[in-house]
Scaffold this active site. Structure first.
Site, PDB file in Angstrom:
ATOM      1  N   GLY A  31       7.952  25.499 -73.475  1.00 29.75           N
ATOM      2  CA  GLY A  31       6.643  25.737 -74.082  1.00 29.75           C
ATOM      3  C   GLY A  31       5.613  24.692 -73.671  1.00 29.75           C
ATOM      4  O   GLY A  31       5.802  23.997 -72.674  1.00 29.75           O
ATOM      5  N   HIS A  37       4.012  26.473 -65.311  1.00 31.66           N
ATOM      6  CA  HIS A  37       4.800  27.559 -65.888  1.00 31.66           C
ATOM      7  C   HIS A  37       4.224  28.915 -65.465  1.00 31.66           C
ATOM      8  O   HIS A  37       4.947  29.837 -65.105  1.00 31.66           O
ATOM      9  CB  HIS A  37       4.767  27.505 -67.421  1.00 31.66           C
ATOM     10  CG  HIS A  37       5.338  26.256 -68.015  1.00 31.66           C
ATOM     11  ND1 HIS A  37       4.583  25.359 -68.725  1.00 31.66           N
ATOM     12  CD2 HIS A  37       6.595  25.765 -68.020  1.00 31.66           C
ATOM     13  CE1 HIS A  37       5.354  24.377 -69.151  1.00 31.66           C
ATOM     14  NE2 HIS A  37       6.582  24.594 -68.733  1.00 31.66           N
ATOM     15  N   LYS A 149       9.335  21.040 -59.080  1.00 35.14           N
ATOM     16  CA  LYS A 149       8.989  19.725 -59.657  1.00 35.14           C
ATOM     17  C   LYS A 149      10.242  19.075 -60.243  1.00 35.14           C
ATOM     18  O   LYS A 149      10.456  17.877 -60.130  1.00 35.14           O
ATOM     19  CB  LYS A 149       7.922  19.849 -60.738  1.00 35.14           C
ATOM     20  CG  LYS A 149       7.486  18.477 -61.239  1.00 35.14           C
ATOM     21  CD  LYS A 149       6.516  18.574 -62.375  1.00 35.14           C
ATOM     22  CE  LYS A 149       7.197  18.771 -63.695  1.00 35.14           C
ATOM     23  NZ  LYS A 149       7.735  17.545 -64.289  1.00 35.14           N
TER      24      LYS A 149
HETATM   25  P1  AMP Z   1       9.773  22.895 -68.882  1.00 27.21           P
HETATM   26  O1  AMP Z   1       8.981  23.664 -69.883  1.00 27.21           O
HETATM   27  O2  AMP Z   1       9.209  21.544 -68.564  1.00 27.21           O
HETATM   28  O3  AMP Z   1      11.256  22.880 -69.190  1.00 27.21           O
HETATM   29  O4  AMP Z   1       9.652  23.704 -67.515  1.00 27.21           O
HETATM   30  C1  AMP Z   1      10.017  25.055 -67.419  1.00 27.21           C
HETATM   31  C2  AMP Z   1      10.013  25.450 -65.958  1.00 27.21           C
HETATM   32  O5  AMP Z   1       8.724  25.241 -65.406  1.00 27.21           O
HETATM   33  C3  AMP Z   1      11.003  24.600 -65.120  1.00 27.21           C
HETATM   34  O6  AMP Z   1      11.629  25.440 -64.163  1.00 27.21           O
HETATM   35  C4  AMP Z   1      10.084  23.609 -64.465  1.00 27.21           C
HETATM   36  O7  AMP Z   1      10.580  23.113 -63.236  1.00 27.21           O
HETATM   37  C5  AMP Z   1       8.845  24.452 -64.233  1.00 27.21           C
HETATM   38  N1  AMP Z   1       7.667  23.592 -64.056  1.00 27.21           N
HETATM   39  C6  AMP Z   1       7.233  22.603 -64.860  1.00 27.21           C
HETATM   40  N2  AMP Z   1       6.150  21.997 -64.326  1.00 27.21           N
HETATM   41  C7  AMP Z   1       5.918  22.630 -63.145  1.00 27.21           C
HETATM   42  C8  AMP Z   1       4.947  22.474 -62.112  1.00 27.21           C
HETATM   43  N3  AMP Z   1       4.007  21.546 -62.166  1.00 27.21           N
HETATM   44  N4  AMP Z   1       5.012  23.299 -61.054  1.00 27.21           N
HETATM   45  C9  AMP Z   1       5.969  24.252 -60.960  1.00 27.21           C
HETATM   46  N5  AMP Z   1       6.904  24.452 -61.899  1.00 27.21           N
HETATM   47  C10 AMP Z   1       6.883  23.647 -62.966  1.00 27.21           C
END
Ligand code: AMP
Length: 283
Positions: A31, A37, A149
């Site tokens: 979230g 995302h 990332k």
């Molecule tokens: P998180 O909510 O941080 O667990 O991220 C959920 C998904 O979004 C994971 O696969 C992350 O690697 C991806 N994500 C987070 N930040 C980025 C970004 N800046 N660029 C691309 N994907 C991202």
């Protein structure tokens, strides 16, 4: 967009969709949704009949002194963003439904979880692999999308899927960045105005390393030193690690003669940031 809280209900819906030959694309998140995302969800939306996004701040991937309690939560805003990219389902389970009293099963992807962030966040990747495995069983995706990332996380999930014969394709997506290069992250909102000003040095330091490889520098130590020097331009940045590793094994390379991953983690004030760059040596 349908919002589902119950793991059982989500599983029943997904099973029905798969029986009727729908492809399900899945983006697991914690979230506080942002452009990073959304770029994953847009790709997922394009490539599948049904797009499922989960929001779950996973307690078992946070260490005792980490930011589980204060991790940003913004469900009403997240719902609007998900509507804007035409997600079909938002799965938002409660922590006590995912990990009820007596829960005891964990997934460990051994070697890949040890280096880089694994050294500094013991148990983190076990928590990640466990929740992703559970979510895969509930959402039953055809394809799942992960951001580069968090490259080590992507690599671990891909390995888990291969090792355990999971019938899901694990797809990497490029890192979304702010105009000044800073990788977009939910944790960027912890940065003070001054810290935010210093934060672009993180990506700049990676580019500095990349440039050296382009100039045919083969010694990882020379690259590491240059990256560290760039980061040290800010007194607010403290370095956790800077490593040059093989993109498959995540083992440090001795010489740069094929594509490598330059990965780092730093703290700016109290905020921990990670970033990485895949570098190809000039031929
Ligand atoms: P998180 O909510 O941080 O667990 O991220 C959920 C998904 O979004 C994971 O696969 C992350 O690697 C991806 N994500 C987070 N930040 C980025 C970004 N800046 N660029 C691309 N994907 C991202």
């Amino acid at each position: 967009m349908k919002i589902i809280q119950s793991p059982q209900e989500m599983q029943e819906i997904s099973a029905g969709l798969r029986i009727s030959k729908n492809t399900i694309g899945f983006v697991p998140t914690m979230g506080a949704l942002h452009q990073g995302h959304l770029s994953l969800i847009q790709k997922c939306r394009k490539e599948n009949d049904t797009a499922v996004v989960s929001i779950f701040v996973n307690p078992i991937q946070f260490g005792p002194s980490e930011d589980y309690q204060k991790y940003p939560r913004s469900l009403p805003q997240d719902k609007k963003l998900l509507e804007s990219v035409s997600a079909d389902f938002l799965f938002v389970p409660e922590a006590n439904e995912m990990f009820p009293f007596g829960y005891q099963t964990k997934i460990t992807v051994e070697s890949l979880s040890a280096p880089l962030c694994g050294k500094f966040r013991p148990g983190h990747f076990q928590g990640v692999a466990t929740i992703v495995m559970k979510l895969f069983h509930i959402v039953i995706p055809t394809r799942a999308y992960f951001g580069e990332k968090d490259y080590q996380q992507f690599r671990i999930i891909k390995q888990m899927a291969a090792d355990l014969n999971l019938p899901v394709e694990i797809l990497p997506c490029p890192t979304a960045r702010e105009p000044d290069g800073l990788a977009v992250s939910s944790r960027n909102q912890y940065l003070s105005a001054l810290e935010r000003k210093h934060a672009p040095l993180v990506y700049q330091s990676l580019l500095e390393g990349g440039k050296l490889v382009e100039k045919k520098e083969k010694k990882p130590e020379v690259i590491r030193t240059a990256v560290i020097k760039k980061l040290q331009e800010s007194s607010l940045i403290s370095i956790e690690y800077v490593e040059i590793v093989h993109p498959e094994t995540l083992v440090p390379v001795r010489e740069i003669d094929e594509t490598v991953l330059l990965a780092l983690a730093v703290r700016i004030g109290k905020t921990r940031l990670i970033d990485n760059l895949m570098i190809q040596p000039a031929s």
